[in-house]
Design a protein around this motif. Structure first.
Motif, PDB file in Angstrom:
ATOM      1  N   HIS A  47       0.824  -1.215   0.000  1.00  0.00           N
ATOM      2  CA  HIS A  47       0.000   0.000   0.000  1.00  0.00           C
ATOM      3  C   HIS A  47       0.857   1.264   0.000  1.00  0.00           C
ATOM      4  O   HIS A  47       0.719   2.108   0.887  1.00  0.00           O
ATOM      5  CB  HIS A  47      -0.933   0.001   1.223  1.00  0.00           C
ATOM      6  CG  HIS A  47      -1.750  -1.236   1.334  1.00  0.00           C
ATOM      7  ND1 HIS A  47      -2.848  -1.475   0.559  1.00  0.00           N
ATOM      8  CD2 HIS A  47      -1.591  -2.334   2.111  1.00  0.00           C
ATOM      9  CE1 HIS A  47      -3.349  -2.663   0.856  1.00  0.00           C
ATOM     10  NE2 HIS A  47      -2.602  -3.210   1.793  1.00  0.00           N
ATOM     11  N   TYR A  49       2.192   4.864  -0.370  1.00  0.00           N
ATOM     12  CA  TYR A  49       1.598   6.204  -0.375  1.00  0.00           C
ATOM     13  C   TYR A  49       0.109   6.216  -0.048  1.00  0.00           C
ATOM     14  O   TYR A  49      -0.621   7.118  -0.434  1.00  0.00           O
ATOM     15  CB  TYR A  49       1.874   6.917  -1.709  1.00  0.00           C
ATOM     16  CG  TYR A  49       3.349   6.988  -1.995  1.00  0.00           C
ATOM     17  CD1 TYR A  49       4.191   7.791  -1.231  1.00  0.00           C
ATOM     18  CD2 TYR A  49       3.924   6.209  -2.999  1.00  0.00           C
ATOM     19  CE1 TYR A  49       5.561   7.833  -1.463  1.00  0.00           C
ATOM     20  CE2 TYR A  49       5.293   6.247  -3.241  1.00  0.00           C
ATOM     21  CZ  TYR A  49       6.091   7.061  -2.469  1.00  0.00           C
ATOM     22  OH  TYR A  49       7.455   7.093  -2.699  1.00  0.00           O
ATOM     23  N   GLN A  50      -0.335   5.229   0.710  1.00  0.00           N
ATOM     24  CA  GLN A  50      -1.731   5.195   1.150  1.00  0.00           C
ATOM     25  C   GLN A  50      -1.876   5.767   2.557  1.00  0.00           C
ATOM     26  O   GLN A  50      -2.925   6.303   2.891  1.00  0.00           O
ATOM     27  CB  GLN A  50      -2.249   3.759   1.101  1.00  0.00           C
ATOM     28  CG  GLN A  50      -3.741   3.654   1.323  1.00  0.00           C
ATOM     29  CD  GLN A  50      -4.250   2.244   1.074  1.00  0.00           C
ATOM     30  OE1 GLN A  50      -3.709   1.502   0.262  1.00  0.00           O
ATOM     31  NE2 GLN A  50      -5.286   1.867   1.780  1.00  0.00           N
ATOM     32  N   TYR A  51      -0.824   5.654   3.369  1.00  0.00           N
ATOM     33  CA  TYR A  51      -0.895   6.063   4.768  1.00  0.00           C
ATOM     34  C   TYR A  51       0.185   7.080   5.109  1.00  0.00           C
ATOM     35  O   TYR A  51       1.257   7.066   4.512  1.00  0.00           O
ATOM     36  CB  TYR A  51      -0.687   4.851   5.692  1.00  0.00           C
ATOM     37  CG  TYR A  51      -1.640   3.728   5.463  1.00  0.00           C
ATOM     38  CD1 TYR A  51      -2.970   3.836   5.866  1.00  0.00           C
ATOM     39  CD2 TYR A  51      -1.229   2.551   4.854  1.00  0.00           C
ATOM     40  CE1 TYR A  51      -3.858   2.792   5.660  1.00  0.00           C
ATOM     41  CE2 TYR A  51      -2.117   1.508   4.647  1.00  0.00           C
ATOM     42  CZ  TYR A  51      -3.429   1.635   5.045  1.00  0.00           C
ATOM     43  OH  TYR A  51      -4.309   0.613   4.840  1.00  0.00           O
ATOM     44  N   ASP A  55      -0.605   7.562  10.633  1.00  0.00           N
ATOM     45  CA  ASP A  55      -1.589   6.485  10.421  1.00  0.00           C
ATOM     46  C   ASP A  55      -0.997   5.131  10.809  1.00  0.00           C
ATOM     47  O   ASP A  55      -1.634   4.328  11.494  1.00  0.00           O
ATOM     48  CB  ASP A  55      -2.026   6.413   8.948  1.00  0.00           C
ATOM     49  CG  ASP A  55      -2.808   7.618   8.468  1.00  0.00           C
ATOM     50  OD1 ASP A  55      -3.386   8.352   9.297  1.00  0.00           O
ATOM     51  OD2 ASP A  55      -2.844   7.820   7.231  1.00  0.00           O
ATOM     52  N   LYS A 107       2.349  11.123   2.801  1.00  0.00           N
ATOM     53  CA  LYS A 107       2.074   9.688   2.635  1.00  0.00           C
ATOM     54  C   LYS A 107       3.403   8.976   2.427  1.00  0.00           C
ATOM     55  O   LYS A 107       4.311   9.510   1.764  1.00  0.00           O
ATOM     56  CB  LYS A 107       1.158   9.440   1.437  1.00  0.00           C
ATOM     57  CG  LYS A 107      -0.157  10.200   1.487  1.00  0.00           C
ATOM     58  CD  LYS A 107      -1.130   9.580   2.438  1.00  0.00           C
ATOM     59  CE  LYS A 107      -2.458  10.329   2.373  1.00  0.00           C
ATOM     60  NZ  LYS A 107      -3.555   9.586   2.898  1.00  0.00           N
TER      61      LYS A 107
END
Length: 138
Positions: A47, A49-51, A55, A107
């Motif tokens: 994942h 650059y999703q969080y 996060d 991110k």
């Protein structure tokens, strides 16, 4: 309530620690009781650059401490009311050979030490560069 602290960086590359034993990236051991490194790896590997760092750090804390999803908002606010260790202290960058890139939006994605992407990010003059924290003092 005090202003929340953050562990997020923007446009930054966290390079593998100078004293890391990893010569190339390693997947953290997947044990029955997952380690912080394994939990962070599982969130980030598929994942990119999703969080944000916040996060991931909070999700690992919540999972380790069995915080119910319905309590996440207040628990996260309380968690970040005190300063928390940033990804410079992550075992992924300290021990397992993964660089951590934060984009313009904060991110993050991880890159293996031996990869072309890692080498490119390590030379990118448009990014701020910091090293992961050393494991040993000295």
């Amino acid at each position: 309530m005090p202003e929340p602290k953050t562990t997020n960086y923007t446009d930054t590359f966290i390079e593998v620690a100078e004293d890391s034993p990893a010569k190339k990236a390693e997947i953290p051991p997947q044990k029955t009781e997952k380690t912080v490194a394994a939990r962070q790896f599982d969130m980030l590997y598929d994942h990119p650059y999703q969080y944000t760092s916040d996060d991931v750090i909070f999700a690992v804390h919540a999972e380790k401490n069995n915080i119910a999803k319905k309590d996440f908002t207040s628990a996260r606010r309380e968690f970040f009311s005190k300063g928390q260790a940033c990804f410079r202290s992550s075992p992924l960058a300290k021990r397992y050979g993964w660089g951590v890139h934060s984009d313009a939006h904060g991110k993050i994605a991880i890159y293996p030490l031996e990869s072309a992407e890692y080498k490119k990010l390590a030379k990118d003059k448009s990014l701020q560069h910091v090293k992961a924290m050393r494991s040993k003092r000295g």
